[in-house]
Motif scaffolding. Structure first.
Motif, PDB file in Angstrom:
ATOM      1  N   UNK A 143      -6.718   1.838   5.676  1.00  0.00           N
ATOM      2  CA  UNK A 143      -7.917   1.859   6.519  1.00  0.00           C
ATOM      3  C   UNK A 143      -8.938   2.800   5.883  1.00  0.00           C
ATOM      4  N   UNK A 144     -10.183   2.368   5.863  1.00  0.00           N
ATOM      5  CA  UNK A 144     -11.327   3.084   5.275  1.00  0.00           C
ATOM      6  C   UNK A 144     -11.464   2.895   3.770  1.00  0.00           C
ATOM      7  N   UNK A 145     -10.491   2.247   3.120  1.00  0.00           N
ATOM      8  CA  UNK A 145     -10.684   1.887   1.700  1.00  0.00           C
ATOM      9  C   UNK A 145     -11.853   0.913   1.608  1.00  0.00           C
ATOM     10  N   UNK A 146     -12.614   1.023   0.524  1.00  0.00           N
ATOM     11  CA  UNK A 146     -13.643   0.018   0.243  1.00  0.00           C
ATOM     12  C   UNK A 146     -13.024  -1.003  -0.704  1.00  0.00           C
ATOM     13  N   UNK A 147     -12.929  -2.239  -0.272  1.00  0.00           N
ATOM     14  CA  UNK A 147     -12.395  -3.268  -1.172  1.00  0.00           C
ATOM     15  C   UNK A 147     -13.567  -4.102  -1.702  1.00  0.00           C
ATOM     16  N   UNK A 148     -13.327  -4.691  -2.864  1.00  0.00           N
ATOM     17  CA  UNK A 148     -14.403  -5.428  -3.525  1.00  0.00           C
ATOM     18  C   UNK A 148     -13.930  -6.843  -3.815  1.00  0.00           C
ATOM     19  N   UNK A 149     -14.772  -7.799  -3.521  1.00  0.00           N
ATOM     20  CA  UNK A 149     -14.398  -9.198  -3.736  1.00  0.00           C
ATOM     21  C   UNK A 149     -14.052  -9.429  -5.208  1.00  0.00           C
ATOM     22  N   UNK A 150     -12.914 -10.061  -5.441  1.00  0.00           N
ATOM     23  CA  UNK A 150     -12.481 -10.360  -6.807  1.00  0.00           C
ATOM     24  C   UNK A 150     -11.691  -9.251  -7.454  1.00  0.00           C
ATOM     25  N   UNK A 151     -11.577  -8.101  -6.773  1.00  0.00           N
ATOM     26  CA  UNK A 151     -10.840  -6.976  -7.363  1.00  0.00           C
ATOM     27  C   UNK A 151      -9.483  -6.821  -6.680  1.00  0.00           C
ATOM     28  N   UNK A 152      -8.545  -6.337  -7.443  1.00  0.00           N
ATOM     29  CA  UNK A 152      -7.194  -6.134  -6.918  1.00  0.00           C
ATOM     30  C   UNK A 152      -7.212  -4.998  -5.895  1.00  0.00           C
ATOM     31  N   UNK A 196       6.786 -16.527   7.382  1.00  0.00           N
ATOM     32  CA  UNK A 196       6.959 -17.284   8.622  1.00  0.00           C
ATOM     33  C   UNK A 196       5.639 -17.787   9.191  1.00  0.00           C
ATOM     34  N   UNK A 197       4.585 -16.977   9.062  1.00  0.00           N
ATOM     35  CA  UNK A 197       3.327 -17.312   9.721  1.00  0.00           C
ATOM     36  C   UNK A 197       2.158 -16.774   8.895  1.00  0.00           C
ATOM     37  N   UNK A 198       1.917 -17.369   7.717  1.00  0.00           N
ATOM     38  CA  UNK A 198       0.929 -16.784   6.788  1.00  0.00           C
ATOM     39  C   UNK A 198      -0.491 -16.733   7.344  1.00  0.00           C
ATOM     40  N   UNK A 199      -0.858 -17.674   8.227  1.00  0.00           N
ATOM     41  CA  UNK A 199      -2.247 -17.721   8.726  1.00  0.00           C
ATOM     42  C   UNK A 199      -2.403 -17.042  10.084  1.00  0.00           C
ATOM     43  N   UNK A 200      -1.295 -16.543  10.630  1.00  0.00           N
ATOM     44  CA  UNK A 200      -1.353 -15.934  11.960  1.00  0.00           C
ATOM     45  C   UNK A 200      -0.878 -14.495  11.907  1.00  0.00           C
ATOM     46  N   UNK A 201       0.375 -14.292  12.353  1.00  0.00           N
ATOM     47  CA  UNK A 201       0.910 -12.928  12.409  1.00  0.00           C
ATOM     48  C   UNK A 201       1.055 -12.284  11.040  1.00  0.00           C
ATOM     49  N   UNK A 202       0.946 -13.100   9.990  1.00  0.00           N
ATOM     50  CA  UNK A 202       1.097 -12.567   8.638  1.00  0.00           C
ATOM     51  C   UNK A 202      -0.206 -12.091   8.007  1.00  0.00           C
ATOM     52  N   UNK A 203      -1.259 -11.891   8.826  1.00  0.00           N
ATOM     53  CA  UNK A 203      -2.514 -11.347   8.272  1.00  0.00           C
ATOM     54  C   UNK A 203      -2.225  -9.994   7.646  1.00  0.00           C
ATOM     55  N   UNK A 204      -3.040  -9.621   6.647  1.00  0.00           N
ATOM     56  CA  UNK A 204      -2.750  -8.382   5.915  1.00  0.00           C
ATOM     57  C   UNK A 204      -3.740  -7.258   6.249  1.00  0.00           C
ATOM     58  N   UNK A 205      -5.043  -7.535   6.196  1.00  0.00           N
ATOM     59  CA  UNK A 205      -6.014  -6.483   6.555  1.00  0.00           C
ATOM     60  C   UNK A 205      -7.309  -7.093   7.068  1.00  0.00           C
ATOM     61  N   UNK A 206      -8.113  -6.242   7.719  1.00  0.00           N
ATOM     62  CA  UNK A 206      -9.428  -6.657   8.244  1.00  0.00           C
ATOM     63  C   UNK A 206     -10.503  -5.795   7.608  1.00  0.00           C
ATOM     64  N   UNK A 207     -11.592  -6.415   7.301  1.00  0.00           N
ATOM     65  CA  UNK A 207     -12.689  -5.727   6.627  1.00  0.00           C
ATOM     66  C   UNK A 207     -13.959  -5.880   7.463  1.00  0.00           C
ATOM     67  N   UNK A 208     -14.758  -4.792   7.561  1.00  0.00           N
ATOM     68  CA  UNK A 208     -16.083  -4.911   8.175  1.00  0.00           C
ATOM     69  C   UNK A 208     -17.021  -5.449   7.112  1.00  0.00           C
ATOM     70  N   UNK A 209     -17.622  -6.568   7.373  1.00  0.00           N
ATOM     71  CA  UNK A 209     -18.445  -7.185   6.321  1.00  0.00           C
ATOM     72  C   UNK A 209     -19.572  -7.999   6.945  1.00  0.00           C
ATOM     73  N   UNK A 210     -20.671  -8.091   6.233  1.00  0.00           N
ATOM     74  CA  UNK A 210     -21.813  -8.858   6.732  1.00  0.00           C
ATOM     75  C   UNK A 210     -21.783 -10.301   6.252  1.00  0.00           C
ATOM     76  N   UNK A 211     -21.269 -10.467   5.040  1.00  0.00           N
ATOM     77  CA  UNK A 211     -21.348 -11.807   4.454  1.00  0.00           C
ATOM     78  C   UNK A 211     -20.159 -12.075   3.549  1.00  0.00           C
TER      79      UNK A 211
END
Lengths: 127, 362
Positions: A46-55, A92-107
């Motif tokens: 939480x609070x990490x800045x992630x970048x599209x296309x980066x590991x 078991x549920x990759x698109x549901x309970x298996x979510x990994x993280x949430x990001x605050x993003x505009x676009x």
């Protein structure tokens, strides 16, 4: 293939679901099937800045380890802590309970794929 | 994939949804339902494994025992007929060319069971070391199916209609199944009670399918075979055993009891590295080739590492420089993380049923 039509996909097999000003990220059915039984998830914090296309983390299975590439840019606002002790939820549920993280993003990045285009990528990789 | 060898069961695996992959030149099933499920099935009930890729040699002729005892490290002097023993084919330096099980079939008659990857080399080496004896490579006509798991004895007794409680650990005998000669050996590579079954290759598919009619049995692939053997603390050739290390360095010195003057014996006195069993705190697994460090100093390399399903944490084997092998804690440096590891005793998983003493039926 059972990739939900309301999601966006990356060529590196992550999915994104937009919920208000946030983007939820996980890995696809194709990715979890290729990895096999998942045994460990290194998610961003939480609070990490992630970048599209980066590991931004990694996913390990009994037989393999794979980088987690963020499909979106932004600040991480939540991670799925259930995966720490039960990473098999992704299998078991990759698109549901298996979510990994949430990001605050505009676009979302322009190069994300819709379900049909993503399935074409998977079809090609299966050969 | 066209050049890969096929076992008599390869087509069955493919038509039953197995994930296939090359292993030692063979097209082998890695998993069916999933490695974790197959691992659990083997620990709790029983699984069958297609092990037809392994090699089998017959060695016979006058003086076979004495000659073999110079060619391999096995102590055969006291090995009774109907019993088998684990040991090594060594090079002149004491390095391991292969690990193998030798079956005492009859007077001056033995079967040597070797790894698939080493089969051709082993046969050449043994043929050269055993002049005057008959050495036959029967790998192609011999199928090997392992039935492993705590319920294996009841399952196989029901299947064959005979008592197997009187067959001890590392003992074997011939029986017949549907008119075919079947060798039943109470051995295995999972840490569980179980049997290795040898039959003519032409009967392999029928045996495999017949065993699977028992609902207590499911097929398991090489993926689960690897996590099971790791938890049981059993070495895998090419990882924990190789030509550059001796069995003594690999922690198997206790097996080197043969009084014979066998090839490589002198080399056993030199200990450069030691194989250490390491347990980690979490689920994140080290992998083959990861660095083992003591403080900031690199002292070794991981040979195998995996998440251990029955322990719910990661485990590993590593070669560590002999002068640095007395520590109790190390750091494993993976491409992504530094993992704390501590030295533990083998087996990693201590509840295995492999050695269970079965009370003979009255």
């Amino acid at each position: 293939m059972s990739n939900p039509a309301d999601l966006k996909y990356s060529k590196s097999h992550e999915w994104v679901r937009v919920e208000g000003g946030e983007a939820v990220v996980g890995i696809t059915t194709f990715a979890q099937e290729a990895l096999g039984d998942i045994t460990y998830v290194e998610a961003p914090a939480v609070d990490d800045e992630v970048e599209a296309g980066a590991e931004c983390g990694s996913i390990e299975s009994v037989k393999a380890a794979s980088d987690l590439i963020s499909p979106v840019s932004g600040r991480v606002v939540a991670v799925n802590s259930e995966l720490e002790s039960a990473p098999e939820i992704i299998n078991q549920d990759p698109y549901g309970k298996g979510w990994i993280y949430r990001v605050a993003t505009d676009a979302l990045p322009d190069d994300l794929l819709d379900a049909a285009a993503y399935e074409a990528v998977c079809a090609q990789e299966s050969h | 994939m066209a050049d890969l060898l096929k076992t008599p069961l390869t087509a069955w695996h493919e038509s039953h949804g197995a994930k296939m992959a090359p292993f030692a030149g063979w097209n082998m099933p890695i998993q069916y339902e999933g490695i974790l499920a197959e691992h659990k099935q083997t620990r709790e009930s029983a699984s069958v494994f297609d092990i037809c890729h392994m090699g089998e040699f017959l060695v016979h002729g006058a003086g076979a025992k004495e000659a073999l005892m110079k060619a391999v490290s096995h102590s055969l002097a006291e090995l009774a007929e109907g019993r088998c023993r684990y040991g090594f084919i060594l090079n002149e330096k004491g390095g391991v060319l292969d690990d193998c099980i030798i079956y005492h079939l009859g007077p001056d008659s033995y079967m040597v069971v070797v790894n698939a990857a080493c089969c051709a080399t082993d046969f050449a080496v043994l043929s050269e070391r055993l002049p005057g004896l008959v050495c036959e490579d029967v790998s192609e006509t011999t199928a090997k199916i392992d039935l492993q798991g705590p319920k294996a004895v009841e399952i196989l007794e029901d299947f064959l209609g005979e008592d197997l409680h009187n067959l001890g650990y590392f003992a074997f005998r011939y029986t017949t199944w549907q008119g075919k000669k079947l060798l039943v050996s109470r051995t295995g590579y999972t840490g569980e009670l179980g049997y290795e079954l040898y039959i003519d290759a032409g009967s392999a598919l029928a045996l495999w399918e017949a065993l699977l009619r028992d609902e207590r049995v499911k097929p398991a692939g090489l993926g689960a075979r690897d996590t099971l053997r790791m938890e049981a603390g059993l070495a895998l050739y090419g990882h924990e055993l190789d030509t550059e290390h001796t069995p003594v360095e690999a922690g198997l010195g206790i097996m080197m009891k043969s009084q014979a003057d066998y090839v490589g014996k002198e080399g056993l006195a030199t200990v450069r590295e030691r194989l250490l069993p390491l347990e980690l705190e979490g689920r994140r697994a080290p992998r083959h080739g990861d660095i083992v460090a003591l403080g900031d100093e690199e002292v070794g390399r991981v040979t195998s590492g995996t998440f251990a399903p029955s322990l719910n944490k990661a485990i590993a084997f590593a070669w560590v420089r002999a002068d640095k092998a007395e520590a109790t804690e190390y750091t494993i440096v993976t491409p992504r993380a530094r993992l704390a590891a501590r030295v533990v005793s083998l087996p990693f998983y201590k509840q295995g049923t492999a050695r269970t003493k079965l009370a003979s039926k009255a």
